[in-house]
Design an enzyme around this catalytic site. Structure first.
Site, PDB file in Angstrom:
ATOM      1  N   GLN A 154       1.161   0.340   4.559  1.00 20.78           N
ATOM      2  CA  GLN A 154       1.218   1.803   4.018  1.00 20.78           C
ATOM      3  C   GLN A 154       1.839   2.608   4.887  1.00 20.78           C
ATOM      4  OE1 GLN A 154      -2.442   2.768   2.081  1.00 20.78           O
ATOM      5  NE2 GLN A 154      -2.557   4.547   3.161  1.00 20.78           N
TER       6      GLN A 154
ATOM      7  N   SER B 156       0.672   8.273   6.759  1.00 18.83           N
ATOM      8  CA  SER B 156       0.427   9.370   7.839  1.00 18.83           C
ATOM      9  C   SER B 156       1.507   9.564   8.582  1.00 18.83           C
ATOM     10  CB  SER B 156      -0.624   8.858   8.632  1.00 18.83           C
ATOM     11  OG  SER B 156      -1.728   8.626   8.112  1.00 18.83           O
TER      12      SER B 156
ATOM     13  N   SER C 294      -1.218   0.046  10.027  1.00 16.92           N
ATOM     14  CA  SER C 294      -1.882  -1.252  10.338  1.00 16.92           C
ATOM     15  C   SER C 294      -0.885  -2.236   9.517  1.00 16.92           C
ATOM     16  CB  SER C 294      -3.041  -1.363   9.734  1.00 16.92           C
ATOM     17  OG  SER C 294      -3.812  -0.417  10.191  1.00 16.92           O
TER      18      SER C 294
ATOM     19  N   GLU D  52      -8.291   2.908  -1.982  1.00 22.20           N
ATOM     20  CA  GLU D  52      -8.727   2.782  -0.504  1.00 22.20           C
ATOM     21  C   GLU D  52     -10.013   3.152  -0.414  1.00 22.20           C
ATOM     22  OE1 GLU D  52      -6.387   5.088   2.110  1.00 22.20           O
ATOM     23  OE2 GLU D  52      -6.928   3.930   3.702  1.00 22.20           O
TER      24      GLU D  52
ATOM     25  N   GLU E  61     -14.561  14.539   8.505  1.00 20.47           N
ATOM     26  CA  GLU E  61     -14.630  16.050   8.048  1.00 20.47           C
ATOM     27  C   GLU E  61     -13.764  16.199   6.625  1.00 20.47           C
ATOM     28  OE1 GLU E  61     -13.856  14.769  11.115  1.00 20.47           O
ATOM     29  OE2 GLU E  61     -15.554  15.486  11.938  1.00 20.47           O
TER      30      GLU E  61
END
Lengths: 367, 394
Positions: B112, B115, B148, B231, B364
């Site tokens: 994926q 990020s 990953s 996810e 958070e």
């Protein structure tokens, strides 16, 4: 219709349709007959219990006999249904002797197999109370009275809902459990932290008692059921405080914003929600294991009680803090929930007592 | 409507035609996919039969009982959990037919590419650019991180900025990226544990045909929500036995090593044991809700609970081990194929668990999501909503 493979007996952690219907009926009744202002007014009077409400629940809906077999005039339901009732009663901090009479005293009588008294309790005609201090947990020592010359002598304190009980189930030093008519003893109210489940001192001065059977197994069974189902009351209580606090923080504005939009508070509420979600699973598990009589019932009760008390107290304490000044007032009901939550954290054993029991059950011994 | 009896019959037929004992694993998995028994709720021809999702358990149980091979779901978790539902929801018929079968059988591993160094929790701020060429293909340039499986992946789901002139959520498009393209460079990213389970991925002039776009141009954020929601619910399907998670190793150590016990640690251990059991029961309750077709919001919170528990439990375990807790099993830089939270020593568990509150959405951000979407509390004040991406401070 269900064709799921049933390879392993996982507890059923959901609510059935019947249970949801029961919840809706109880909630409707409490919404109409148990408003917070009324509870606050009542706890300041000499008669903190709501006998009218009890009559509606016990007589009208037959809830007093939920755990009593049908042939004795009860509903023949299980602790799962009783747990749902307790969730709703917790949500309203209802000042009725449901947990003490319809659960704890009833379970003691089921162990003692006393049909006559069970039928009385099931009908709601009489209210029962187990004469063991509210803080005692199953399997630990409790105070007994002296049995002498066919009568009972002694003084017991911390007896929840004794003030409204018609019959007390009293353990004596001969190992027996006795049914004692309330008119034969002196019941003196104690000033209680939780005014909605008041404690009393019971003085027996040669009171006649009818032997029900062995005290030990009956008391153990009653206290275990009390502890396990108390978790559902704590769940209802925690849910109310969370819901009410979220509602308030959406409305209340400071610094020209709803207070609930500040991240410091949002995160505390999200954390609380997570604790309540976990409490629901633990409480459902305890109720289901008590209902099915599984081998894991002791463990499930210990887990539920070790988990429930800190969550309920945390939820009530957060509710008071996040309501700001209004939370500190007598007129806002949050104090009823805080007092009930704190008292519940001691009732039927503290979290620490249940953790100690758990250490034995899962072989995690102390040093 | 396909019912449980029908699925049982089809499963028995599959087993009869391809006895697990004498059938090659890949052949069996392909046959299972073609029989519609891979994920029964998917459409016919795409590994399913359009049956209720809850009936998958019937098939899985019968196959497990006969010793049928599985598709190694941990190794291909990103494909199964994230890529597949997104392709199903937004892919063209051609994309679905090309990608879903080898994805499910494990022949093709997915990763994926979401990020970026400058866009983690604020994912929509991403800066990887995809520019459309005259022939309609896209040329992509940028850098991704925390990826990953990138070193073993054949394909990637990728989001890239296709329009810098609109606010950041609106200028993103979703693609399928070929990891064998020479412009894709995967570099190991060594972590606090000493190993490189993640990667940095550098994307230089990678050409992606328009036929490998998922969803409309500029709709990438919406498509990515499907991925991210899947996810977060992936954990809901788990069924853990008691002591099945991080609490297991520490409980065993406690039982086997009485000389390590102290009163302080005993209290903390029991408290965490209770919390782990409550979290396990919550996951089980969530699973039962999904099976009953009543998914609840609990899934949003489960990752939060497990992240905190894993960290506290593994931290306690290091302390419990005393002198041994001062040691570490192995600092060798390795590139494992699987993410392993539990399989090594206490020190590794402690360090790896620190990632649990960062990966897949930080604690958070997830607390904000619970507060806003579950509890309905007001959102954070935003200064980036109506500003073109190119005008945002970076």
């Amino acid at each position: 219709m269900s064709t799921q493979p049933n390879r392993r007996a996982e507890p059923d952690l959901l609510y059935s349709e019947d249970e949801e219907a029961l919840r809706a009926a109880v909630r409707d009744l409490l919404t109409d007959h148990c408003d917070a202002a009324g509870v606050i007014a009542r706890v300041e009077s000499d008669a903190p219990h709501d006998r009218e409400l009890w009559k509606l629940l016990a007589d009208g809906m037959g809830l007093a006999g939920l755990l009593v077999p049908e042939e004795l005039g009860g509903q023949g339901a299980t602790p799962r249904e009783a747990a749902v009732v307790l969730e709703e009663l917790g949500r309203f901090v209802a000042p009725v002797p449901y947990l003490t009479s319809a659960v704890v005293a009833t379970e003691a009588l089921l162990a003692a197999d006393d049909g006559e008294l069970l039928a009385d309790l099931a009908s709601g005609r009489r209210i029962g109370a187990l004469a063991v201090a509210l803080n005692v947990s199953a399997g630990t020592a409790y105070k007994v009275v002296r049995f002498e010359d066919g009568a009972l002598h002694g003084e017991l304190t911390g007896i929840a809902d004794a003030a409204v009980a018609d019959v007390l189930l009293v353990p004596a030093d001969d190992g027996g459990l006795y049914a004692v008519d309330a008119s034969a003893v002196t019941v003196t109210p104690q000033v209680s932290l939780d005014l909605t489940r008041p404690l009393a001192k019971v003085t027996l001065d040669g009171a006649p008692g009818r032997l029900l059977g062995d005290a030990e197994p009956a008391v153990r069974r009653a206290l275990r059921a009390g502890a396990g189902l108390l978790a559902s009351e704590q769940l209802g209580l925690a849910e109310w405080t969370l819901t009410e606090t979220v509602r308030y923080l959406k409305e209340r504005k400071q610094f020209n914003r709803p207070v609930g939009g500040f991240q410091a508070l949002k995160h505390r509420l999200a954390q609380l929600w997570l604790e309540v979600v976990n409490l629901r699973a633990a409480a459902r598990n305890a109720a289901d294991q008590l209902a099915t009589g599984g081998d894991d019932a002791d463990l499930a009760v210990a887990v539920a009680q070790a988990f429930a008390a800190p969550v309920a107290v945390h939820a009530a304490e957060e509710a008071l803090q996040l309501h700001g000044g209004i939370g500190m007032t007598w007129e806002h009901p949050v104090h009823l929930y805080l007092k009930r939550a704190k008292a519940d954290s001691i009732a039927y054993g503290t979290a620490g007592a249940h953790r100690a029991a758990l250490a034995e059950l899962v072989d995690l011994q102390a040093p | 409507m396909t019912d449980a009896a029908d699925l049982r019959r089809r499963t028995a037929e599959l087993l009869a035609a391809h006895p697990p004992a004498t059938t090659d694993k890949l052949d069996f998995l392909r046959a299972r996919f073609d029989a519609g028994l891979a994920w029964v709720h998917y459409p016919e021809g795409l590994g399913g039969l359009g049956a209720p999702r809850s009936l998958q358990a019937v098939v899985d149980a019968d196959l497990e009982a006969e010793g049928a091979p599985d598709n190694d779901p941990r190794r291909i978790g990103i494909g199964l959990g994230m890529a597949a539902p997104t392709i199903l929801a937004y892919g063209t018929e051609e994309q679905k037919r090309r990608f879903l079968r080898p994805l499910w059988t494990g022949e093709e591993v997915w990763c994926q590419l979401f990020s970026e160094p400058g866009a983690g929790s604020d994912l929509a701020a991403l800066g990887t650019r995809a520019v459309r060429e005259g022939d309609g293909d896209w040329v992509v340039n940028g850098q991704k991180v925390w990826t990953s499986s990138a070193h073993v992946a054949r394909w990637a789901i990728l989001i890239a900025r296709t329009d810098p002139d609109v606010p950041k959520h609106r200028g993103i498009t979703y693609f399928i990226c070929d990891m064998t393209d020479p412009g894709v460079e995967v570099r190991p990213l060594r972590q606090v544990t000493g190993e490189a389970e993640f990667n940095e991925v550098f994307i230089t002039d990678v050409r992606i045909p328009d036929a490998r776009r998922l969803g409309d141009v500029g709709d990438g954020w919406k498509v990515a929500q499907t991925t991210l929601n899947n996810e977060r619910v992936a954990i809901g399907g788990m069924r853990l036995p008691r002591e099945g998670g991080m609490i297991g190793p520490v409980a065993r150590t406690w039982r086997e090593r009485p000389e390590l016990r102290t009163h302080d640690l005993h209290q903390r251990l029991l408290k965490l044991w209770v919390e782990a059991e409550a979290a396990r029961l919550t996951a089980e309750r969530l699973r039962q809700q999904l099976v009953a077709g009543q998914p609840g919001p609990e899934g949003a919170g489960m990752k939060l609970a497990f992240a905190r528990l894993n960290q506290e439990i593994s931290g306690l375990e290091v302390e419990l081990r005393g002198e041994e807790g001062l040691l570490y099993d192995d600092w060798t830089m390795r590139r494992p194929e699987l993410v392993d939270f539990v399989g090594r020593d206490a020190g590794y568990r402690y360090l790896r668990s620190k990632g649990n509150s960062i990966e897949g959405g930080t604690t958070e951000v997830l607390l904000n999501i619970v507060a806003e979407r579950v509890l309905g509390l007001p959102g954070e004040p935003r200064t980036d909503k109506d500003v073109a991406w190119k005008d945002l401070a970076r």
